[in-house]
Design a protein around this motif. Structure first.
Motif, PDB file in Angstrom:
ATOM      1  N   ASN A  29       0.784  -1.237   0.000  1.00 15.79           N
ATOM      2  CA  ASN A  29       0.000   0.000   0.000  1.00 15.79           C
ATOM      3  C   ASN A  29       0.816   1.289   0.000  1.00 15.79           C
ATOM      4  OD1 ASN A  29      -3.038  -0.636   0.240  1.00 15.79           O
ATOM      5  ND2 ASN A  29      -2.004  -2.159   1.506  1.00 15.79           N
ATOM      6  N   PHE A  30       2.102   1.212   0.380  1.00 17.04           N
ATOM      7  CA  PHE A  30       2.908   2.430   0.453  1.00 17.04           C
ATOM      8  C   PHE A  30       4.259   2.313  -0.241  1.00 17.04           C
ATOM      9  CE2 PHE A  30       0.083   2.575   4.115  1.00 17.04           C
ATOM     10  CZ  PHE A  30      -0.470   3.836   3.959  1.00 17.04           C
ATOM     11  N   ASN A  36      -5.004  -2.317  -4.983  1.00 19.55           N
ATOM     12  CA  ASN A  36      -6.053  -1.465  -5.546  1.00 19.55           C
ATOM     13  C   ASN A  36      -6.476  -0.358  -4.592  1.00 19.55           C
ATOM     14  OD1 ASN A  36      -6.172  -2.889  -7.953  1.00 19.55           O
ATOM     15  ND2 ASN A  36      -7.630  -4.368  -7.126  1.00 19.55           N
ATOM     16  N   SER A  37      -5.961  -0.397  -3.368  1.00 22.60           N
ATOM     17  CA  SER A  37      -6.388   0.588  -2.367  1.00 22.60           C
ATOM     18  C   SER A  37      -5.208   1.385  -1.811  1.00 22.60           C
ATOM     19  CB  SER A  37      -7.113  -0.132  -1.231  1.00 22.60           C
ATOM     20  OG  SER A  37      -6.240  -1.056  -0.603  1.00 22.60           O
ATOM     21  N   ARG A  38      -4.269   1.792  -2.654  1.00 21.81           N
ATOM     22  CA  ARG A  38      -3.109   2.567  -2.194  1.00 21.81           C
ATOM     23  C   ARG A  38      -3.577   3.961  -1.755  1.00 21.81           C
ATOM     24  NH1 ARG A  38       2.044   0.543  -3.432  1.00 21.81           N
ATOM     25  NH2 ARG A  38       2.877   2.666  -3.366  1.00 21.81           N
ATOM     26  N   LEU A  45       6.637   5.281  -1.706  1.00 26.19           N
ATOM     27  CA  LEU A  45       7.566   5.740  -0.683  1.00 26.19           C
ATOM     28  C   LEU A  45       8.788   4.822  -0.670  1.00 26.19           C
ATOM     29  CD1 LEU A  45       5.035   6.568   2.172  1.00 26.19           C
ATOM     30  CD2 LEU A  45       5.885   8.046   0.345  1.00 26.19           C
ATOM     31  N   ASP A  46       9.888   5.293  -0.087  1.00 28.57           N
ATOM     32  CA  ASP A  46      11.110   4.494  -0.115  1.00 28.57           C
ATOM     33  C   ASP A  46      11.548   3.986   1.249  1.00 28.57           C
ATOM     34  OD1 ASP A  46      11.994   6.830   1.050  1.00 28.57           O
ATOM     35  OD2 ASP A  46      13.648   7.149  -0.347  1.00 28.57           O
TER      36      ASP A  46
END
Length: 110
Positions: A29-30, A36-38, A45-46
């Motif tokens: 998600n990140f 499908n729900s990011r 992000l890293d």
């Protein structure tokens, strides 16, 4: 960089399986995974910052799984805000994995 934890410490990881599940959620998600729900859309992000104030000590599993997931794709940076006194009561085992890059404040080194 996404920071997890902080505040009053009213959160916990109840098992190694839950820690792995949280790692997969964060990855998908990140970070470099797919979902499908990011919440941030296409932004990737890293890293994850661990600001852990309490809970169970399954953060070593969370950090290890995030590192495993990043081996097949984008590098994930892990940072931590350890508590004083050092060693940190909640993150000590995770910090000793070698997966984190620590920077100690010069004042704390005296």
């Amino acid at each position: 960089m996404l920071s997890i934890g902080g505040g009053s410490g009213g959160y916990t990881l109840t098992s190694p399986d839950e820690a792995r599940g949280v790692a997969e959620y964060l990855w998908n998600n990140f970070l470099g995974g797919h979902s499908n729900s990011r919440p941030l859309g296409d932004a990737v992000l890293d890293g994850i910052d661990f600001d852990i104030e309490g809970g169970e000590r399954h953060y070593v599993v969370l950090a290890s799984r995030l590192s495993e997931l990043s081996r097949g794709g984008s590098k994930v940076y892990l940072t931590a805000a350890p508590q004083c006194p050092f060693p940190d009561n909640w993150l000590d085992r995770a910090l000793h994995t070698g997966l984190f890059r620590l920077r100690m404040d010069p004042i704390l080194q005296h």
